[in-house]
Design an enzyme around this catalytic site. Structure first.
Site, mmCIF file in Angstrom:
data_model
loop_
_atom_site.group_PDB
_atom_site.id
_atom_site.type_symbol
_atom_site.label_atom_id
_atom_site.label_comp_id
_atom_site.label_asym_id
_atom_site.label_seq_id
_atom_site.Cartn_x
_atom_site.Cartn_y
_atom_site.Cartn_z
ATOM 1 N N SER A 182 -35.889 -43.643 33.992
ATOM 2 C CA SER A 182 -35.541 -43.010 32.723
ATOM 3 C C SER A 182 -36.040 -43.775 31.508
ATOM 4 O O SER A 182 -36.261 -43.177 30.461
ATOM 5 C CB SER A 182 -34.025 -42.828 32.640
ATOM 6 O OG SER A 182 -33.359 -44.042 32.897
ATOM 7 N N HIS A 210 -34.179 -37.252 36.194
ATOM 8 C CA HIS A 210 -35.208 -36.914 35.202
ATOM 9 C C HIS A 210 -36.364 -36.116 35.819
ATOM 10 O O HIS A 210 -37.331 -35.799 35.116
ATOM 11 C CB HIS A 210 -35.755 -38.180 34.532
ATOM 12 C CG HIS A 210 -34.850 -38.717 33.469
ATOM 13 N ND1 HIS A 210 -34.825 -38.213 32.199
ATOM 14 C CD2 HIS A 210 -33.914 -39.692 33.501
ATOM 15 C CE1 HIS A 210 -33.925 -38.872 31.474
ATOM 16 N NE2 HIS A 210 -33.357 -39.778 32.251
ATOM 17 N N LYS A 241 -29.540 -32.552 32.165
ATOM 18 C CA LYS A 241 -30.797 -32.851 31.468
ATOM 19 C C LYS A 241 -31.620 -31.562 31.359
ATOM 20 O O LYS A 241 -31.325 -30.742 30.509
ATOM 21 C CB LYS A 241 -31.509 -33.996 32.172
ATOM 22 C CG LYS A 241 -30.764 -35.304 31.909
ATOM 23 C CD LYS A 241 -31.304 -36.514 32.610
ATOM 24 C CE LYS A 241 -30.523 -37.744 32.147
ATOM 25 N NZ LYS A 241 -30.264 -38.699 33.223
HETATM 26 C C1 LIG Z 1 -29.064 -39.507 33.357
HETATM 27 C C2 LIG Z 1 -29.022 -40.057 34.714
HETATM 28 C C3 LIG Z 1 -27.868 -39.965 35.476
HETATM 29 C C4 LIG Z 1 -26.587 -39.425 34.921
HETATM 30 O O1 LIG Z 1 -26.607 -38.033 34.814
HETATM 31 P P1 LIG Z 1 -25.376 -37.322 34.086
HETATM 32 O O2 LIG Z 1 -25.386 -35.959 34.636
HETATM 33 O O3 LIG Z 1 -25.625 -37.406 32.620
HETATM 34 O O4 LIG Z 1 -24.154 -38.096 34.481
HETATM 35 C C5 LIG Z 1 -27.913 -40.428 36.776
HETATM 36 N N1 LIG Z 1 -29.035 -40.974 37.295
HETATM 37 C C6 LIG Z 1 -30.165 -41.085 36.571
HETATM 38 C C7 LIG Z 1 -31.374 -41.673 37.201
HETATM 39 C C8 LIG Z 1 -30.198 -40.642 35.262
HETATM 40 O O5 LIG Z 1 -31.307 -40.768 34.546
#
Ligand SMILES: *Cc1c(COP(=O)(O)O)cnc(C)c1O
Length: 394
Positions: A182, A210, A241
């Protein structure tokens, strides 16, 4: 002031001195290419709204319909008081979209990791973990009680070496990696990692938060990107996301999903997402299945922005995805850069320690299908102006 809180005041002050204190902006509008931030209309380069779905009218309307029909909350934990059929419907839709046997949803991607890792490994086991894995993987790994053996970032040779070093010392092994990292925007070499998992007969888990809605055909994710269908044991994803809503998902074999319904603690001890969330997610799957148009536009935008940034002389690191880090080095410079961009009408936050290593502070630009070319050009002009002013580019 009470003595027992003094240390917190001191810690907060030292964060401010180090340029690491996070001043959270207040948004006064829905997500989109442009936002109202602290009362000012600015170009949005921050959110993970990759496909522009967070304020998509069809999702909003479906969320309203689901609220009308099913109410505002699930009112209990699914395993105790019964699960609503709509949550099961979403899980069937997600499994079909991703081409896997089954899927289970969670409150978030974060809780999906907290559920999955402790359900699959325990004290006698070892987790082989990429050194740059997301915080939720690290926390889930710690909760599991398994030994954590870190390997070099996105480095299959290092992974294999660490597996060999630990040979014979554990009951079960599990390899876990982010799909898309990320903060850097690079993609895990999942094809190579899969070969190693096969060779040593170790469980393989990828967190594609992502990559969901971004990588692969029509956004089907990293497993589709590498044509590894049916080969990766656990695919974690987020609905928060690219899907534009909120929630987490674990997709994979039916037996793992069945096990998580029995042993995934955030599933067993915390309520599910609301009917509105479920409806919006189902509408998002509909859109993704009907056309690749948004995913294609996302990638076209990302390629254009990154190329132009490189031409300007910025260092965008190792990214091969729409995540575009602009490497600046020290945190105070990144913070100042972000403030100056805001003055120029661009909302792009600086990211420093502990989210990224010390000395690797950056501005992270998140490109979206919601951006028009004029938006990107306006953003590029602001980066050029601030970059020259602060001596980052010539
Ligand atoms: C953003 C992210 C999460 C968390 O996701 P949410 O649905 O916002 O809790 C978990 N793992 C990775 C790799 C992320 O980038």
């Amino acid at each position: 002031m009470s003595e027992r809180l003094t240390w917190i005041h001191q810690e907060l002050d030292s964060l401010k001195e180090a340029g690491l204190y996070n001043r959270i902006r207040t948004l006064g509008s829905p997500q989109g290419a442009w936002l109202m931030v602290d009362g000012k209309r600015v170009l949005n380069f921050c959110s993970n709204n990759y496909l522009g779905l967070a304020n998509e009218p069809v999702l909003v309307k479906t969320a309203q319909e689901y609220t009308q029909k099913f109410g505002v909350g699930p009112a209990a934990v699914r395993s105790i008081a019964g699960t609503m059929d709509i949550h099961l419907e979403l899980e069937r839709r997600l499994a079909a979209f991703k081409g896997v046997e089954a899927a289970i949803t969670f409150q978030s991607g974060f809780t999906a990791n907290l559920a999955t890792l402790p359900a699959l490994v325990g004290k006698e086991d070892v987790i082989f973990s990429d050194e740059l894995n997301h915080a939720s993987i690290i926390d889930g790994s710690r909760l599991s009680g398994a030994r954590i053996a870190r390997y070099g970032h996105a480095d299959p040779a290092s992974l294999e070496k660490v597996i060999q070093e630990n040979a014979g010392s554990y009951r079960r092994g599990l390899i876990v990696t982010d799909g898309v990292f990320s903060m850097d925007g690079d993609i895990a070499p999942l094809d190579k990692i899969y070969e190693i998992a096969e060779k040593y007969d170790i469980l393989l888990m990828v967190d594609d938060a992502h990559g969901e809605g971004v990588l692969g055909t029509g956004g089907r994710g990293i497993v589709d990107h590498f044509h590894l269908h049916g080969k990766v044991d656990v695919e974690v994803g987020t609905l928060s996301k690219a899907f534009g809503v909120v929630g987490g998902v674990v997709a994979g074999s039916a037996v793992i999903v069945e096990w998580l319904r029995q042993r995934g603690r955030p599933f067993l001890f915390s309520s599910a997402v609301t009917p509105a969330d479920v409806g919006a997610c189902i509408a998002a799957v509909d859109i993704l299945e009907s056309s690749t148009e948004r995913v294609d536009r996302l990638w076209a935008n990302a390629r254009y922005f990154k190329e132009e940034m490189k031409k300007l002389g910025f260092d965008t690191g190792v990214s091969t995805t729409p995540i575009t880090p602009v490497m600046l080095g020290e945190a105070p410079l990144a913070q100042q850069f972000s403030r100056e961009l805001f003055e120029e009408g661009v909302f792009a936050m600086s990211i420093g320690f502990p989210t990224v290593p010390r000395g690797k502070a950056r501005i992270r630009v998140m490109i979206s299908a919601a951006h028009q070319k004029e938006d990107l050009d306006q953003g590029l002009a602001a980066f050029a102006k601030v970059g020259r002013k602060l001596g980052v580019i010539a």
